[in-house]
Design an enzyme around this catalytic site. Sequence first.
Site, short mmCIF file in Angstrom:
data_model
loop_
_atom_site.label_atom_id
_atom_site.label_comp_id
_atom_site.label_asym_id
_atom_site.label_seq_id
_atom_site.Cartn_x
_atom_site.Cartn_y
_atom_site.Cartn_z
CB ILE A 208 -0.88 0.01 1.27
CG1 ILE A 208 -1.80 -1.20 1.26
CG2 ILE A 208 -1.66 1.31 1.38
CD1 ILE A 208 -2.39 -1.53 2.62
CE LYS A 209 3.65 5.58 -4.61
NZ LYS A 209 2.90 6.62 -5.12
#
Length: 309
Positions: A208-209
């Site tokens: 996840i960014k």
Amino acid sequence: MHEHTTPRVKEILSWYPSDNPGTLTNIARLLTHGRLGGTGKLVILPVDQGFEHGPARSFAPNPPGYDPDYHFQLAIDAGCNAYAAPLGFLEAGAGKFAGQIPLILKLNNSDSLSKLGGAPCSAVTGSVKDAIRLGCSAIGYTIYPGSDARNTQLEHLRELAAEAKEYGLAVVVWSYPRGGGVSKEGETAVDICAYAAQIAAQMGAHVIKVKPPKELVEHPEAKKVYEKYAIPIKTLPDRVRHVVQSAFGGRRIVIFSGGEAKGTEDVLAEIRGIKEGGGFGSIVGRNSFQRPRAEALKLLDAVMKIYES
Ligand code: FBP
């Protein structure tokens, strides 16, 4: 055992017990490649800004960057864990650089030409089949939590993620709140970043960014809870810790984006904060490829040293 399949890498892989061996192998590829291979930390080079922001805004500061080969070579020479780009850039170099660095195909993109108002929604611009054909380890997909077009983008992600997992790929989600449901300032508010990380995790993302969170709580209902439970949000490490906790109690790989090009000291101070807060790494685009190559390599070296320490 691959020399970089360390106990830490095994621990991280154990957080994804429902994934098939292909997907686990591809998550392991991201975690074992490059200078940080085996540490559980990642530094990824993303170059989709030509699409997202336009060619001159992206590449005029360092014109060799107009050439797709430049970015493959930069990611390889810097020792990044992976290189992420849209279909065209990957097609231009995936054959020439085959096997030299894990690739992430960004399966959707938006541009700065259309006016989407309260309903930002990237177009799907590639397929899982493309990712496999190009030898990618993962698909990448951007969601805009807060967008009035949320249903469409989450439904596309659901389908693409299911297909990617079926074929043994990993799923990387860029989770950038924006649109009718959030104020401009609120896009990087700590409650909103934490919420964005949670949504990406619930959608089945392996990586996840999010953007580095600021000391601001956007939603009045959330604010009451942050105050009641005295959730620390004063410093960047506090906020990073909270965002990481919000992604399944730290059992998802959460990395932070670099943002607009800024001074070296500012970049490094931010990276130190991310490291201290338990962030898993960074995805640094403009701050890398908009600098002349030698400076970019120097900066990425300094960034990796912080994560290694
Ligand atoms: P940067 O380090 O250049 O910010 O890159 C990270 C990134 O996620 C890119 O993949 C993407 O193009 C960009 O940020 C999008 O930023 P925004 O949509 O906020 O302009």
